[in-house]
Write a protein that holds these residues in place. Structure first.
Motif, PDB file in Angstrom:
ATOM      1  N   ASP A 101      17.184  28.969 -23.953  1.00 53.29           N
ATOM      2  CA  ASP A 101      16.674  29.140 -22.583  1.00 53.29           C
ATOM      3  C   ASP A 101      15.802  27.947 -22.196  1.00 53.29           C
ATOM      4  OD1 ASP A 101      14.752  29.918 -24.467  1.00 53.29           O
ATOM      5  OD2 ASP A 101      13.736  31.234 -23.036  1.00 53.29           O
ATOM      6  N   ILE A 102      16.446  26.830 -21.888  1.00 54.99           N
ATOM      7  CA  ILE A 102      15.717  25.618 -21.548  1.00 54.99           C
ATOM      8  C   ILE A 102      16.102  25.137 -20.157  1.00 54.99           C
ATOM      9  CG2 ILE A 102      15.327  24.828 -23.900  1.00 54.99           C
ATOM     10  CD1 ILE A 102      17.790  23.025 -23.580  1.00 54.99           C
ATOM     11  N   VAL A 103      15.157  24.493 -19.490  1.00 48.43           N
ATOM     12  CA  VAL A 103      15.398  23.819 -18.217  1.00 48.43           C
ATOM     13  C   VAL A 103      14.680  22.479 -18.271  1.00 48.43           C
ATOM     14  CG1 VAL A 103      15.679  25.929 -16.872  1.00 48.43           C
ATOM     15  CG2 VAL A 103      13.410  24.904 -17.114  1.00 48.43           C
ATOM     16  N   LEU A 104      15.036  21.617 -17.344  1.00 46.97           N
ATOM     17  CA  LEU A 104      14.393  20.310 -17.240  1.00 46.97           C
ATOM     18  C   LEU A 104      13.749  20.190 -15.868  1.00 46.97           C
ATOM     19  CD1 LEU A 104      14.076  17.499 -18.675  1.00 46.97           C
ATOM     20  CD2 LEU A 104      16.054  16.777 -17.332  1.00 46.97           C
ATOM     21  N   TYR A 105      12.492  19.767 -15.832  1.00 54.37           N
ATOM     22  CA  TYR A 105      11.813  19.525 -14.569  1.00 54.37           C
ATOM     23  C   TYR A 105      11.657  18.023 -14.363  1.00 54.37           C
ATOM     24  CZ  TYR A 105      10.718  24.477 -14.489  1.00 54.37           C
ATOM     25  OH  TYR A 105      10.818  25.845 -14.470  1.00 54.37           O
ATOM     26  N   LEU A 106      12.041  17.570 -13.171  1.00 59.74           N
ATOM     27  CA  LEU A 106      11.879  16.169 -12.779  1.00 59.74           C
ATOM     28  C   LEU A 106      10.938  16.122 -11.583  1.00 59.74           C
ATOM     29  CD1 LEU A 106      15.661  15.115 -12.714  1.00 59.74           C
ATOM     30  CD2 LEU A 106      14.075  14.811 -14.610  1.00 59.74           C
ATOM     31  N   TRP A 107       9.980  15.188 -11.623  1.00 58.68           N
ATOM     32  CA  TRP A 107       9.100  15.063 -10.466  1.00 58.68           C
ATOM     33  C   TRP A 107       8.638  13.612 -10.279  1.00 58.68           C
ATOM     34  CZ3 TRP A 107       7.454  17.340 -15.035  1.00 58.68           C
ATOM     35  CH2 TRP A 107       6.269  16.889 -15.614  1.00 58.68           C
ATOM     36  N   LEU A 108       8.186  13.335  -9.068  1.00 58.52           N
ATOM     37  CA  LEU A 108       7.678  12.023  -8.706  1.00 58.52           C
ATOM     38  C   LEU A 108       6.167  12.098  -8.556  1.00 58.52           C
ATOM     39  CD1 LEU A 108      10.331  11.052  -6.003  1.00 58.52           C
ATOM     40  CD2 LEU A 108      10.147  10.113  -8.304  1.00 58.52           C
ATOM     41  N   GLN A 109       5.473  11.133  -9.172  1.00 55.29           N
ATOM     42  CA  GLN A 109       4.017  11.187  -9.146  1.00 55.29           C
ATOM     43  C   GLN A 109       3.428   9.782  -9.225  1.00 55.29           C
ATOM     44  OE1 GLN A 109       2.273  13.507 -12.314  1.00 55.29           O
ATOM     45  NE2 GLN A 109       0.244  13.530 -11.374  1.00 55.29           N
ATOM     46  N   THR A 110       2.400   9.531  -8.431  1.00 54.17           N
ATOM     47  CA  THR A 110       1.622   8.298  -8.546  1.00 54.17           C
ATOM     48  C   THR A 110       0.608   8.465  -9.665  1.00 54.17           C
ATOM     49  OG1 THR A 110       1.867   7.768  -6.194  1.00 54.17           O
ATOM     50  CG2 THR A 110       0.019   6.763  -7.360  1.00 54.17           C
ATOM     51  N   LEU A 111       0.554   7.486 -10.575  1.00 55.70           N
ATOM     52  CA  LEU A 111      -0.369   7.536 -11.710  1.00 55.70           C
ATOM     53  C   LEU A 111      -1.198   6.250 -11.738  1.00 55.70           C
ATOM     54  CD1 LEU A 111       2.028   8.985 -14.456  1.00 55.70           C
ATOM     55  CD2 LEU A 111       0.336  10.222 -13.098  1.00 55.70           C
ATOM     56  N   ASP A 112      -2.286   6.256 -10.986  1.00 55.38           N
ATOM     57  CA  ASP A 112      -3.191   5.110 -10.969  1.00 55.38           C
ATOM     58  C   ASP A 112      -4.084   5.132 -12.197  1.00 55.38           C
ATOM     59  OD1 ASP A 112      -2.193   4.286  -8.510  1.00 55.38           O
ATOM     60  OD2 ASP A 112      -3.682   5.420  -7.365  1.00 55.38           O
ATOM     61  N   GLU A 113      -4.648   3.971 -12.524  1.00 51.09           N
ATOM     62  CA  GLU A 113      -5.636   3.872 -13.597  1.00 51.09           C
ATOM     63  C   GLU A 113      -6.950   3.353 -13.034  1.00 51.09           C
ATOM     64  OE1 GLU A 113      -5.680   4.830 -16.579  1.00 51.09           O
ATOM     65  OE2 GLU A 113      -3.570   5.234 -17.072  1.00 51.09           O
ATOM     66  N   PRO A 114      -8.063   4.094 -13.188  1.00 53.14           N
ATOM     67  CA  PRO A 114      -8.110   5.437 -13.776  1.00 53.14           C
ATOM     68  C   PRO A 114      -7.584   6.483 -12.804  1.00 53.14           C
ATOM     69  CG  PRO A 114     -10.257   4.830 -12.937  1.00 53.14           C
ATOM     70  CD  PRO A 114      -9.393   3.615 -12.771  1.00 53.14           C
ATOM     71  N   TYR A 115      -7.522   7.718 -13.268  1.00 54.43           N
ATOM     72  CA  TYR A 115      -7.020   8.813 -12.440  1.00 54.43           C
ATOM     73  C   TYR A 115      -7.871   8.972 -11.181  1.00 54.43           C
ATOM     74  CZ  TYR A 115      -6.355  13.593 -10.787  1.00 54.43           C
ATOM     75  OH  TYR A 115      -6.132  14.686  -9.999  1.00 54.43           O
ATOM     76  N   ASP A 116      -7.190   9.131 -10.061  1.00 53.69           N
ATOM     77  CA  ASP A 116      -7.834   9.333  -8.760  1.00 53.69           C
ATOM     78  C   ASP A 116      -7.230  10.584  -8.134  1.00 53.69           C
ATOM     79  OD1 ASP A 116      -8.596   9.364  -6.074  1.00 53.69           O
ATOM     80  OD2 ASP A 116      -8.653   7.189  -5.941  1.00 53.69           O
ATOM     81  N   GLU A 117      -8.037  11.596  -7.919  1.00 53.12           N
ATOM     82  CA  GLU A 117      -7.538  12.871  -7.405  1.00 53.12           C
ATOM     83  C   GLU A 117      -6.890  12.726  -6.037  1.00 53.12           C
ATOM     84  OE1 GLU A 117      -9.742  16.820  -5.950  1.00 53.12           O
ATOM     85  OE2 GLU A 117      -9.860  16.537  -8.123  1.00 53.12           O
TER      86      GLU A 117
END
Length: 467
Positions: free
Chosen positions: A438-454
């Motif tokens: 019972d497996i699924v795959l999740y794909l998503w798009l995300q901005t990952l700045d350094e350092p993390y900015d909410e």
């Protein structure tokens, strides 16, 4: 259970998505038909009629559905049954809103809520209105889309096993195009599978996005070498459908889907509150919302879990990160309400990035696939495609003795900053040593700045890929 069955019935009745229509329709003969009005006025009248539904008199609403109404296998009697069910369930808070239209083809939204103002139906519907804008007439398809693709799956299976793909190719439009594969290329592909197929070959179809007539299908041969998953689209034509491919599929959904990343652990005494809340919200909001569990310091921890939580600056469990931005750490009986309030704010936001998984292949060592990405006013600077392999229900239990759900088994990502997004993007993810069913795959798009900015490190959209 009764409410669940009712919602299933409503969904089946309301799924009337389409991409292409034959315009050769005639309005029903009615000497008393009113003069032509605008589509906006049509929906004002429709909405007014919905407000006065009565058990003994459905005439006001059925005036919008002629006796010869037919849309993807649903006729006027089905519509009568649908509105009768609404009345019987005392669901009278109803709204009909026109979203957009192209000539007489309309896309509209029907919402129905109960006395507690909780939506039990929120559906986008596609239909055709007659020339005078006084009644729906449907696309005149005598078979529903779900029936069509079930028939397709049977023909596909039989064609490959019998090594005769001629009946199969009748399901494809002459101008079919999917990820640079036209109808001829699909014929070659199927012939190559038929050459090695055994009698144990199986085809499983998943009806993924009814409004877009989107479906995926898995071709698997237990005793052979075939293991392929594809995603495709069909278009409504008179009396049936034709498979037309992803490049003829029309618009993407315009509302973003939401991902919540939960930091948790089997040993954590407060975490079951968060886990139960997310599970309840998943049942409530269905495919508009997904969540995954990053386990730490227990038997379910995998590479990347702790790194992700540390990047967010979240090390005290439980931590729920909504769309990469809002952090909640509630751990009591009120957790569900806190989570729902935040989730609904994200669900109402317009999507500015889109993913469409075109193909997925699983080997003994990895998952690989192709995903088409479209951005609207989203910068590629520090933009990543992220993906997690997830077990829907683990045999491990949490602190409350309940089985852990949505457990991350493997993580991966790739930077898209300099990537040409006009072409599908290939991704690869190494598989864990143990792979449950019972497996699924999740794909998503995300901005990952350094350092993390909410503010900037947002998840823009997410999709679920069935494996």
């Amino acid at each position: 259970m009764r409410k669940f069955l009712f919602l299933v019935i409503l969904t089946l009745l309301l799924i009337t998505g389409c991409n292409r229509f034959d315009s050769n329709f005639t309005a029903p003969d009615d000497p008393n038909e009113p003069e032509e009005i605008s589509l906006q006025d049509f929906f004002v009248n429709l909405n007014d009629s919905l407000q006065i539904l009565e058990p003994a008199n459905l005439a006001p609403i059925m005036a919008f559905y002629p006796s010869n109404y037919l849309n993807n296998g649903k006729n006027s009697q089905d519509i009568i049954n649908f509105y009768t069910d609404i009345i019987n369930e005392n669901l009278t808070n109803i709204s009909a809103i026109l979203i957009e239209h192209e000539y007489q083809k309309v896309k509209w939204r029907l919402t129905i809520s109960n006395k507690y103002e909780k939506n039990v139906v929120d559906s986008t519907i596609v239909d055709i209105v007659n020339d005078s804008n006084t009644a729906f007439i449907g696309n005149q398809s005598v078979i529903s889309f779900s029936e069509y693709i079930q028939n397709f799956s049977k023909i596909l299976e039989n064609s490959l096993v019998s090594d005769n793909t001629i009946p199969l190719m009748e399901y494809y439009a002459d101008d079919y195009l999917n990820n640079d594969m036209d109808k001829s290329a699909m014929r070659v592909f199927y012939n190559s599978l038929a050459a090695v197929a055994t009698s144990n070959l199986q085809v499983t179809v998943n009806y993924t996005q009814p409004f877009q007539n989107k479906f995926s299908y898995w071709i698997y041969d237990v005793n052979g070498v075939i293991n392929s998953t594809k995603v495709d689209y069909a278009a409504a034509v008179p009396d049936s459908f034709l498979i037309v491919g992803t490049e003829s599929a029309g618009e993407f959904d315009d509302v973003q889907k939401v991902l919540v990343e939960l930091g948790t652990g089997i040993w954590c005494s407060n975490c079951p509150y968060a886990e139960a809340a997310l599970h309840s919200l998943k049942e409530e909001f269905s495919d508009q919302f997904y969540y995954i569990e990053y386990h730490v310091n227990d038997a379910l921890q995998v590479e990347g879990n702790l790194e992700t939580l540390s990047y967010y600056g979240d090390t005290t469990l439980p931590i729920a990160k909504f769309q990469g931005q809002t952090k909640l750490s509630h751990n009591n009986e009120a957790t569900l309400n806190y989570y729902r309030n935040v989730l609904t704010t994200y669900l109402n936001q317009e999507a500015r990035a889109f993913l469409d998984n075109n193909e997925t292949t699983i080997t003994e060592e990895e998952i690989s696939g192709l995903v088409q990405i479209e951005l609207q006013a989203v910068s590629q600077t520090n933009l990543y495609l992220k993906y997690s392999l997830v077990e829907l229900e683990s045999d491990k239990t949490n602190f409350a003795g309940e089985k852990c759900k949505q457990v991350v088994l493997a993580n991966g990502s790739q930077l898209l900053e300099t990537t040409d997004l006009s072409q599908p993007i290939q991704y690869n993810l190494d598989l864990p040593d143990y792979l449950p069913e019972d497996i699924v795959l999740y794909l998503w798009l995300q901005t990952l700045d350094e350092p993390y900015d909410e503010e900037s490190c947002k998840i823009y959209n997410v999709i679920e890929v069935n494996l």
